[in-house]
Design a protein around this motif. Sequence first.
Motif, PDB file in Angstrom:
ATOM      1  N   LEU A 107      -6.989   8.798   1.595  1.00  0.00           N
ATOM      2  CA  LEU A 107      -7.816   9.434   0.570  1.00  0.00           C
ATOM      3  C   LEU A 107      -9.297   9.254   0.892  1.00  0.00           C
ATOM      4  CD1 LEU A 107      -7.720  10.980  -2.111  1.00  0.00           C
ATOM      5  CD2 LEU A 107      -7.722   8.768  -3.273  1.00  0.00           C
TER       6      LEU A 107
ATOM      7  N   LYS B 101     -10.384  11.676   3.466  1.00  0.00           N
ATOM      8  CA  LYS B 101     -10.428  13.068   2.997  1.00  0.00           C
ATOM      9  C   LYS B 101     -11.600  13.343   2.068  1.00  0.00           C
ATOM     10  CE  LYS B 101      -6.064  15.249   3.326  1.00  0.00           C
ATOM     11  NZ  LYS B 101      -5.759  16.587   3.004  1.00  0.00           N
TER      12      LYS B 101
ATOM     13  N   ILE C 241     -13.037   4.999  -5.066  1.00  0.00           N
ATOM     14  CA  ILE C 241     -11.673   4.497  -4.923  1.00  0.00           C
ATOM     15  C   ILE C 241     -11.670   2.989  -5.153  1.00  0.00           C
ATOM     16  CG2 ILE C 241      -9.688   4.276  -3.375  1.00  0.00           C
ATOM     17  CD1 ILE C 241     -10.877   6.726  -1.833  1.00  0.00           C
TER      18      ILE C 241
ATOM     19  N   VAL D 297      -2.478   5.032   1.280  1.00  0.00           N
ATOM     20  CA  VAL D 297      -3.058   6.044   0.384  1.00  0.00           C
ATOM     21  C   VAL D 297      -4.575   5.863   0.281  1.00  0.00           C
ATOM     22  CG1 VAL D 297      -3.170   6.831  -2.018  1.00  0.00           C
ATOM     23  CG2 VAL D 297      -0.961   6.471  -0.935  1.00  0.00           C
TER      24      VAL D 297
END
Length: 85
Positions: free
Chosen positions: A21, A24, A31, A17
């Motif tokens: 992420l 993207k 993050i 993930v």
Amino acid sequence: MVAKVIIIGAGTGGTAVANKLHRKVKDKAEITVIDATFKHPYQPGTLFTMTKKQSTASMIKDGKKLFPKKVNLVQDTVTKVNTAE
């Protein structure tokens, strides 16, 4: 405003993930991944442990190397999640 994303756990799911992420959103989100050890087992290698060709310990790698440099890594244990804050 930059979105803030916290991922609890750097196992296979958390690692996947965080990487997806990051690809993207690039710089549109900060993050952070929190994990107690960042030890990552090479799961396909467990087939070799059944035949005793390789030990389980030899398949555990430094999971921190699996994240992009811009992902913040915090090595700690999560004991409580307070979504109100």
